[in-house]
Scaffold this motif. Structure first.
Motif, PDB file in Angstrom:
ATOM      1  N   ASN A   1      31.154  42.432  42.204  1.00  0.00           N
ATOM      2  CA  ASN A   1      32.414  41.895  41.700  1.00  0.00           C
ATOM      3  C   ASN A   1      32.278  41.247  40.321  1.00  0.00           C
ATOM      4  O   ASN A   1      33.289  41.059  39.629  1.00  0.00           O
TER       5      ASN A   1
ATOM      6  N   GLN B   1      33.834  42.856  37.052  1.00  0.00           N
ATOM      7  CA  GLN B   1      35.293  42.725  37.058  1.00  0.00           C
ATOM      8  C   GLN B   1      35.712  41.296  36.707  1.00  0.00           C
ATOM      9  O   GLN B   1      36.643  41.080  35.918  1.00  0.00           O
TER      10      GLN B   1
ATOM     11  N   PRO C   1      47.351  45.668  41.641  1.00  0.00           N
ATOM     12  CA  PRO C   1      46.010  45.481  41.074  1.00  0.00           C
ATOM     13  C   PRO C   1      45.988  45.740  39.565  1.00  0.00           C
ATOM     14  O   PRO C   1      46.633  46.668  39.078  1.00  0.00           O
TER      15      PRO C   1
ATOM     16  N   GLY D   1      44.270  37.553  43.701  1.00  0.00           N
ATOM     17  CA  GLY D   1      44.542  38.883  44.241  1.00  0.00           C
ATOM     18  C   GLY D   1      45.483  39.690  43.388  1.00  0.00           C
ATOM     19  O   GLY D   1      45.921  39.230  42.329  1.00  0.00           O
ATOM     20  N   PRO D   2      45.795  40.908  43.853  1.00  0.00           N
ATOM     21  CA  PRO D   2      45.229  41.515  45.072  1.00  0.00           C
ATOM     22  C   PRO D   2      43.759  41.863  44.899  1.00  0.00           C
ATOM     23  O   PRO D   2      43.327  42.197  43.799  1.00  0.00           O
ATOM     24  N   ALA D   3      43.015  41.758  45.997  1.00  0.00           N
ATOM     25  CA  ALA D   3      41.541  41.870  45.979  1.00  0.00           C
ATOM     26  C   ALA D   3      41.015  40.807  45.024  1.00  0.00           C
ATOM     27  O   ALA D   3      41.249  39.636  45.232  1.00  0.00           O
ATOM     28  N   ILE D   4      40.314  41.188  43.983  1.00  0.00           N
ATOM     29  CA  ILE D   4      39.802  40.199  43.020  1.00  0.00           C
ATOM     30  C   ILE D   4      40.318  40.499  41.612  1.00  0.00           C
ATOM     31  O   ILE D   4      39.765  39.996  40.628  1.00  0.00           O
ATOM     32  N   THR D   5      41.379  41.288  41.502  1.00  0.00           N
ATOM     33  CA  THR D   5      41.784  41.817  40.199  1.00  0.00           C
ATOM     34  C   THR D   5      42.415  40.791  39.272  1.00  0.00           C
ATOM     35  O   THR D   5      42.639  41.097  38.096  1.00  0.00           O
TER      36      THR D   5
ATOM     37  N   TYR E   1      36.852  32.335  40.710  1.00  0.00           N
ATOM     38  CA  TYR E   1      35.864  33.008  41.570  1.00  0.00           C
ATOM     39  C   TYR E   1      34.868  31.999  42.124  1.00  0.00           C
ATOM     40  O   TYR E   1      34.411  32.124  43.264  1.00  0.00           O
TER      41      TYR E   1
END
Length: 297
Positions: A66, A69, A156, A242-246, A253
């Motif tokens: 991750n 990103q 995303p 989010g969404p996810a870690i975008t 983080y």
């Protein structure tokens, strides 16, 4: 007489002692504690397995899929946010540096975002970009640009841009205030000399105004980049990464690491990485902008 001389020699150190103690308590101690945790296996849910782990946390970060990103998001976050804040703040300062009717009222309105809490700003912009009842989607549908609302905060690689918009709106007054103060200190006779030499408006801006206020621009950009790079509150309020870690940046983080994995060791290692990045940025920025020579004609 000798005692008075000795007292005078120690007096400056005694006067700065309270400030030094405060710095040690609120800066040095947390920094050293974070540095210590970065080299430890320290997971809150594993109280019996806390031990020194050397560079294991840093090795884990290098293999974290991750992280690229997150670093890319952080770079995008800083460049777009600070860049737009600076440009809009500079334009705002130039406009407010002129005399016009109702200037004081207008000035109080445009500087209002700086007095609003980040939580409230995050909630307002979260509503503005809401798919169902947000003002932006409502206007786009009414104007016929869209057939139905877009879930801006749930797409995303798109969700970070509404947060950047909120952060830009929040930070423009900072640049406006700082640059306006610098503009008001530019001597009038410099502009008069430029007028005599036949300099136009753009020539005076780039050859007189900007060089004269360059120290303020440099130090404001330096501080604002550090501030924005360390900011995560709007991201948490609007998207929670989010969404996810975008839409995560590095600070958000780190919070994610602490609250969801309780891995204080890896979170501290990320914090040390942030510190190293900011120190490197500060050294390169001051060197390339030639801060020591700024303001010289």
């Amino acid at each position: 007489m000798l005692k008075a001389i000795r007292w005078k020699s120690f007096e400056p150190y005694l006067l700065i002692t309270p400030a030094v103690l405060i710095i040690l308590a609120f800066f040095a101690y947390p920094l050293l504690s974070g540095l210590k945790l970065a080299f430890m296996h320290y997971v809150l849910f594993e109280p019996g397995n806390i031990h020194f782990s050397g560079f294991e946390n840093f090795r884990a970060l290098l293999t974290d899929k991750n992280l690229p990103q997150i670093l890319g998001n952080s770079l995008l976050w800083v460049i777009l946010t600070v860049g737009l804040q600076f440009v809009l703040g500079f334009i705002l300062a130039l406009a407010l540096n002129k005399q016009f009717k109702g200037k004081n009222i207008y000035q109080s309105i445009v500087f209002l975002p700086w007095a609003v809490s980040a939580f409230l700003i995050g909630m307002i912009f979260k509503w503005l970009f809401n798919e169902q009842n947000g003002l932006i989607n409502y206007l786009l549908v009414k104007l016929g640009i869209l057939e139905k609302g877009i879930p801006f905060l749930a797409i995303p690689h798109v969700s970070i841009f509404p947060v950047i918009a909120a952060m830009v709106w929040y930070g423009v007054p900072f640049f406006g205030i700082m640059i306006l103060a610098a503009l008001q200190n530019v001597p009038k006779d410099i502009y008069e000399s430029a007028d005599i030499d036949g300099a136009g408006r753009m020539t005076k801006l780039f050859r007189v105004t900007i060089p004269y206020i360059k120290p303020t621009i440099i130090i404001t950009l330096l501080l604002r980049v550090i501030w924005v790079f360390n900011s995560a509150d709007l991201i948490y309020i609007m998207t929670n990464g989010g969404p996810a870690i975008t839409s995560h940046n590095l600070p958000s983080y780190i919070f994610n690491k602490i609250f969801y994995t309780t891995d204080y060791g890896q979170a501290s290692a990320l914090g040390i990485m942030m510190l190293a990045i900011l120190i490197l940025y500060t050294l390169i920025f001051l060197k390339t902008t030639k801060y020591d020579d700024a303001g010289d004609f």
